[in-house]
Design a protein around this motif. Structure first.
Motif, PDB file in Angstrom:
ATOM      1  N   UNK A 151       1.080  -2.052  -9.698  1.00 46.01           N
ATOM      2  CA  UNK A 151      -0.137  -1.268  -9.952  1.00 46.01           C
ATOM      3  C   UNK A 151       0.214   0.207 -10.066  1.00 46.01           C
ATOM      4  N   UNK A 152      -0.640   0.942 -10.757  1.00 44.29           N
ATOM      5  CA  UNK A 152      -0.412   2.369 -10.952  1.00 44.29           C
ATOM      6  C   UNK A 152      -1.276   3.220 -10.038  1.00 44.29           C
ATOM      7  N   UNK A 153      -2.385   2.650  -9.559  1.00 40.51           N
ATOM      8  CA  UNK A 153      -3.304   3.376  -8.690  1.00 40.51           C
ATOM      9  C   UNK A 153      -3.570   2.564  -7.435  1.00 40.51           C
ATOM     10  N   UNK A 154      -3.788   3.271  -6.326  1.00 41.31           N
ATOM     11  CA  UNK A 154      -4.039   2.596  -5.059  1.00 41.31           C
ATOM     12  C   UNK A 154      -5.328   1.779  -5.129  1.00 41.31           C
ATOM     13  N   UNK A 155      -6.271   2.207  -5.990  1.00 41.14           N
ATOM     14  CA  UNK A 155      -7.543   1.477  -6.135  1.00 41.14           C
ATOM     15  C   UNK A 155      -7.338   0.101  -6.763  1.00 41.14           C
ATOM     16  N   UNK A 161       0.827  -1.208   0.000  1.00 44.33           N
ATOM     17  CA  UNK A 161       0.000   0.000   0.000  1.00 44.33           C
ATOM     18  C   UNK A 161       0.862   1.258   0.000  1.00 44.33           C
ATOM     19  N   UNK A 162       1.964   1.213   0.775  1.00 39.13           N
ATOM     20  CA  UNK A 162       2.854   2.370   0.841  1.00 39.13           C
ATOM     21  C   UNK A 162       3.498   2.650  -0.522  1.00 39.13           C
ATOM     22  N   UNK A 163       3.974   1.591  -1.182  1.00 37.73           N
ATOM     23  CA  UNK A 163       4.624   1.762  -2.488  1.00 37.73           C
ATOM     24  C   UNK A 163       3.616   2.200  -3.544  1.00 37.73           C
ATOM     25  N   UNK A 164       2.436   1.563  -3.537  1.00 38.61           N
ATOM     26  CA  UNK A 164       1.399   1.941  -4.504  1.00 38.61           C
ATOM     27  C   UNK A 164       0.924   3.368  -4.282  1.00 38.61           C
ATOM     28  N   UNK A 165       0.841   3.779  -3.021  1.00 43.50           N
ATOM     29  CA  UNK A 165       0.413   5.147  -2.703  1.00 43.50           C
ATOM     30  C   UNK A 165       1.423   6.173  -3.199  1.00 43.50           C
ATOM     31  N   UNK A 212       0.977   6.378  -6.911  1.00 43.74           N
ATOM     32  CA  UNK A 212      -0.285   7.012  -7.278  1.00 43.74           C
ATOM     33  C   UNK A 212      -0.247   8.519  -7.071  1.00 43.74           C
ATOM     34  N   UNK A 213       0.411   8.969  -5.983  1.00 53.82           N
ATOM     35  CA  UNK A 213       0.467  10.408  -5.674  1.00 53.82           C
ATOM     36  C   UNK A 213       1.677  11.093  -6.297  1.00 53.82           C
ATOM     37  N   UNK A 214       2.473  10.328  -7.056  1.00 52.56           N
ATOM     38  CA  UNK A 214       3.670  10.842  -7.735  1.00 52.56           C
ATOM     39  C   UNK A 214       4.767  11.289  -6.767  1.00 52.56           C
ATOM     40  N   UNK A 215       4.636  10.911  -5.477  1.00 51.14           N
ATOM     41  CA  UNK A 215       5.699  11.218  -4.514  1.00 51.14           C
ATOM     42  C   UNK A 215       6.976  10.495  -4.902  1.00 51.14           C
ATOM     43  N   UNK A 216       6.814   9.306  -5.500  1.00 53.57           N
ATOM     44  CA  UNK A 216       7.962   8.503  -5.870  1.00 53.57           C
ATOM     45  C   UNK A 216       8.849   9.231  -6.883  1.00 53.57           C
TER      46      UNK A 216
END
Length: 443
Positions: free
Chosen positions: A325-329, A220-224, A227-231
């Motif tokens: 995955x690209x989105x948390x959903x 969830x942390x990595x996907x988030x 998804x939020x482009x923080x990465x």
């Protein structure tokens, strides 16, 4: 695996660990589990009536003897320290009226009915629905009365105890196997007891729950972050593999810290509860016999090493799942592969534990103890009940380390591509193909 790809993981580790420990969800869940561990022993003690194990609330027993073994009827004389002051009285009134009076007025009295059926004698107790008499103390008195009734029955029938023991003495039949030299082959029973099985199953279940929860948090942390482009901002200073490696270790340290604190809480709770009730240690009472002798510092440390390596193994798989995955959903879809791996490992461990209880050590048990998917679930409990030798333990840990290195090398090849991936969820087949393409490109 290129060391430069891991450059910066310590910064990610420290940052993620601090943020995780400071988060409200972590604090709330930690406090909740810690409270449960502290309250566990008092609750178990109250449920099982351990606090009243040295108290007898029974004052009278009305005996309704319908066995007709003797004219005087059965009136036991109990010399037990706890139940020696209980008065036994022949019932000389209507039973329904007596039960009504006991339920309303004599709440410290019970009724003992003795009847003779087709298969033997039946002794049943009826206690008031109100009052302080518990089922446990009624059962304890019943066990003592049963011994007294056995003596009474023998005397009434004119049979001595020695004669009865002779009639009921067992006749053993032994079949001995011999080798080609005529030497006896000794069969050793390697099966485990029900209590040992449930001990292994309990540890397996706890490890499975921790693996599932920690894996979900990591994914969830990595996907988030994706998804939020923080990465994208994080990747300006750290390599993708270092980013995942730091996050995984931070989450594992947080989880292992929780486990250690919860175990300490359980032992503190047990110590305080035992000192207050003055009874037997609850942990000693409910743990399988002989388990305490295996709880050495070395065995406990080895168990933590196995659990830690297992969590690292599954956490790496969870990190890959989160990156697909690209989105948390879409995380549930990406976690399908991870969930399958966890379930396979857990069910192989459960099957081996069942086999260990029913028929003892065999090839399936050995396989489950060294198979990296199942060993983190089965091996800790097997170590603590003394069912794993040093050689098998070393092989299991070595294979687990080897598979962790292999999966990290696999991650090193594909993670950078995954972290930048946007679009549909990457399947397991695509992951393998991605690794092959990158290997060909490197050549």
């Amino acid at each position: 695996m290129n060391k430069s790809k891991l450059t910066g993981w310590k910064d990610v580790f420290s940052f993620t660990l601090i943020q995780t420990v400071k988060s409200k969800s972590f604090i709330v869940s930690f406090m909740l589990f810690f409270f449960i561990s502290i309250a566990a022993m008092p609750v178990i003690s109250m449920i099982n009536g351990d606090s009243d194990e040295n108290v007898c609330h029974i004052e009278k027993v009305y005996v309704n003897d319908e066995s007709q073994l003797s004219p005087d009827g059965f009136l036991p004389t109990i010399e037990d320290e706890l139940y020696g002051n209980v008065s036994f009285i022949q019932m000389n009134e209507d039973k329904d009226a007596l039960l009504e009076r006991i339920d309303k007025e004599e709440t410290t009295s019970i009724v003992l009915d003795i009847t003779q059926g087709v298969n033997g004698f039946n002794l049943s107790f009826t206690k008031p629905s109100n009052g302080e008499i518990t089922k446990n103390e009624t059962k304890a008195l019943g066990s003592i009365v049963m011994e007294e009734f056995s003596e009474y029955r023998l005397n009434a029938l004119g049979i001595s105890k020695d004669q009865l023991d002779f009639i009921h003495s067992e006749v053993d039949t032994t079949v001995v196997s011999a080798d080609v030299n005529g030497e006896e082959i000794v069969d050793v029973d390697t099966s485990i007891s029900d209590a040992q099985y449930w001990f292994i199953y309990g540890i397996l279940f706890v490890v499975m729950m921790i693996t599932t929860m920690s894996g979900t948090q990591i994914a969830s942390s990595i996907a988030s972050d994706k998804s939020t482009r923080v990465v994208e901002y994080l990747l300006t200073s750290v390599k993708p593999l270092a980013l995942m490696f730091g996050k995984i270790l931070a989450m594992l340290v947080a989880v292992m810290g929780q486990i250690i604190v919860l175990i300490i809480g359980l032992f503190v709770s047990n110590s305080v509860t035992t000192s207050i009730t003055g009874g037997e240690s609850i942990i000693d009472k409910y743990l399988p016999s002989g388990i305490v002798s295996n709880l050495s510092i070395i065995n406990i440390i080895i168990c933590f090493i196995v659990i830690g390596l297992g969590l690292l193994f599954y956490a790496t798989l969870a990190g890959i799942a989160g990156a697909t995955v690209s989105k948390i959903e879409e995380l549930n879809e990406g976690m399908t592969m991870y969930t399958v791996f966890v379930m396979v490992g857990a069910y192989v461990g459960i099957a081996a534990a069942n086999m260990l209880m029913s028929s003892g050590e065999n090839s399936l048990v050995t396989f489950a103890l060294i198979f990296p998917l199942s060993s983190p679930f089965l091996l800790p409990g097997a170590i603590l009940i003394g069912k794993v030798n040093v050689g098998l333990m070393a092989i299991s840990i070595a294979l687990l380390v080897l598979f962790i290195i292999m999966i990290l090398r696999f991650v090193a090849k594909i993670y950078e591509t995954l972290i930048y991936h946007n679009g549909s969820t990457v399947s397991f087949k695509k992951l393998i193909g991605m690794a092959k393409d990158l290997k060909k490109g490197a050549k």
